[in-house]
Design a protein around this motif. Structure first.
Motif, PDB file in Angstrom:
ATOM      1  N   ARG A 179       1.222  -0.984   0.148  1.00  0.00           N
ATOM      2  CA  ARG A 179      -0.020   0.083   0.109  1.00  0.00           C
ATOM      3  C   ARG A 179       0.843   1.719   0.053  1.00  0.00           C
ATOM      4  NH1 ARG A 179      -3.531  -0.737   5.228  1.00  0.00           N
ATOM      5  NH2 ARG A 179      -4.022   1.229   4.767  1.00  0.00           N
ATOM      6  N   GLU A 180       2.237   1.145   0.032  1.00  0.00           N
ATOM      7  CA  GLU A 180       2.864   2.605  -0.508  1.00  0.00           C
ATOM      8  C   GLU A 180       2.727   2.693  -2.099  1.00  0.00           C
ATOM      9  OE1 GLU A 180       7.201   1.967   0.331  1.00  0.00           O
ATOM     10  OE2 GLU A 180       7.006   0.952   1.988  1.00  0.00           O
ATOM     11  N   ARG A 181       2.424   4.194  -1.909  1.00  0.00           N
ATOM     12  CA  ARG A 181       2.565   4.885  -3.317  1.00  0.00           C
ATOM     13  C   ARG A 181       2.499   6.086  -3.784  1.00  0.00           C
ATOM     14  NH1 ARG A 181      -2.972   2.608  -4.102  1.00  0.00           N
ATOM     15  NH2 ARG A 181      -3.609   2.073  -2.017  1.00  0.00           N
ATOM     16  N   ALA A 234       5.661  -1.569  11.278  1.00  0.00           N
ATOM     17  CA  ALA A 234       6.244  -1.284   9.765  1.00  0.00           C
ATOM     18  C   ALA A 234       8.150  -1.346  10.721  1.00  0.00           C
ATOM     19  CB  ALA A 234       6.123   0.207   9.562  1.00  0.00           C
ATOM     20  N   VAL A 235       8.622  -2.506  10.375  1.00  0.00           N
ATOM     21  CA  VAL A 235       9.711  -3.261  10.001  1.00  0.00           C
ATOM     22  C   VAL A 235      11.363  -3.116   9.440  1.00  0.00           C
ATOM     23  CG1 VAL A 235      10.781  -5.041  11.599  1.00  0.00           C
ATOM     24  CG2 VAL A 235       8.422  -5.264  11.239  1.00  0.00           C
ATOM     25  N   VAL A 252       4.473   0.473  14.967  1.00  0.00           N
ATOM     26  CA  VAL A 252       3.231   0.741  14.211  1.00  0.00           C
ATOM     27  C   VAL A 252       3.061   1.431  12.742  1.00  0.00           C
ATOM     28  CG1 VAL A 252       0.366   1.714  14.307  1.00  0.00           C
ATOM     29  CG2 VAL A 252       1.437   1.081  15.622  1.00  0.00           C
ATOM     30  N   ARG A 253       2.212   1.265  11.698  1.00  0.00           N
ATOM     31  CA  ARG A 253       3.055   1.957  10.214  1.00  0.00           C
ATOM     32  C   ARG A 253       1.669   3.139  10.615  1.00  0.00           C
ATOM     33  NH1 ARG A 253       1.636  -2.638   5.209  1.00  0.00           N
ATOM     34  NH2 ARG A 253       3.316  -0.964   4.145  1.00  0.00           N
ATOM     35  N   VAL A 254       1.753   4.226   9.202  1.00  0.00           N
ATOM     36  CA  VAL A 254       1.195   4.722   9.228  1.00  0.00           C
ATOM     37  C   VAL A 254       1.163   5.429   7.817  1.00  0.00           C
ATOM     38  CG1 VAL A 254       0.985   7.802   9.595  1.00  0.00           C
ATOM     39  CG2 VAL A 254       1.345   6.146  11.943  1.00  0.00           C
TER      40      VAL A 254
END
Length: 258
Positions: A179-181, A234-235, A252-254
């Motif tokens: 989902r990275e854009r 996110a790691v 936590v991913r944002v």
């Protein structure tokens, strides 16, 4: 720098009043820590320092109008690091390019062993003595901007791409699922390879950070395994403790960057 003491307390090694410290690396004998530091307003450049593990013997190893970062210790005692002293800039934005550079433990005999119009980053030592690193390649930046895994000998010879170009289709799919854009991956642009922070897990496999999470690549140029993780995490910053355990950072991913 703040190591954990046996009693569980965190003890500061450095006492700078300004600037930043990053990229800590313990020497093979376990007695010293080499690291990168940027000063305050009076010195905007990153330099390599060392300090003993008891906090004594602070010494600056590099100087000058260069960014010297990400030191790693070689088995013969020398230090390899990423440096802007190659004098190159990337062809599109004009950013300072970085190449791998080596020096003696006392900071003498500094010389570049690699040149790149992008960035050669994050060196570490492989079991066979070669230097493993990530390379940001910029070939007409609008068309080819990607980060691959590379290796070379400590004298700068035998540079080889270990992993990346043959697996663009796999990583395009993996990044879409992440989902990275923001990277702009519209074909035929080659912008799907982002393989960073590499460390050798053993003689045949490399641990690195990717858009899919912590990933093992190898053996060979066509094999990879994305390690399972919680989808909301996110790691990054993987470091092998053994062949079965990995130390890493996670948060936590944002997705909303506004």
């Amino acid at each position: 720098l703040k190591p954990a003491a046996p009693n569980g307390k965190v003890l500061p090694l450095t006492h700078f009043t300004d600037g930043y410290v990053a990229d800590c690396e313990v020497t093979f004998d376990g007695r010293r820590v080499v690291f990168a530091r940027r000063g305050g307003d009076g010195d905007p450049w990153w330099h390599i320092f060392e300090i003993k593990v008891d906090g004594s013997g602070l010494r600056q190893l590099t100087s000058g109008p260069y960014h010297d970062v990400q030191p790693a210790c070689l088995p013969d005692g020398r230090i390899v690091f990423s440096s802007s002293r190659t004098g190159l800039r990337d062809e599109y934005h004009g950013y300072l390019a970085t190449g791998l550079t080596v020096m003696e433990p006392d900071g003498s005999d500094v010389h570049c062993i690699g040149f790149n119009l992008g960035r050669d980053n994050e060196p570490s030592v492989m079991p066979d003595g070669r230097i493993l690193f990530s390379r940001l390649e910029l070939f007409y930046s609008r068309l080819k901007t990607e980060i691959t895994l590379q290796a070379l000998a400590p004298d700068g010879t035998r540079n080889v791409t270990l992993y990346g170009p043959e697996r663009r289709k796999f990583w395009r799919q993996t990044t879409a699922r992440s989902r990275e854009r923001w990277w702009g991956e519209a074909p035929p642009r080659h912008r799907v390879l982002r393989l960073t922070q590499p460390h050798s897990l053993d003689r045949n496999r490399i641990l690195c950070a990717t858009t899919g999470g912590i990933t093992l690549v190898g053996p060979g140029r066509y094999a990879e395994k994305v390690l399972s993780r919680h989808n909301n995490m996110a790691v990054t910053s993987p470091f092998p403790i053994s062949e079965n355990r990995v130390l890493c950072a996670a948060a936590v991913r944002v997705f909303d960057r506004s």
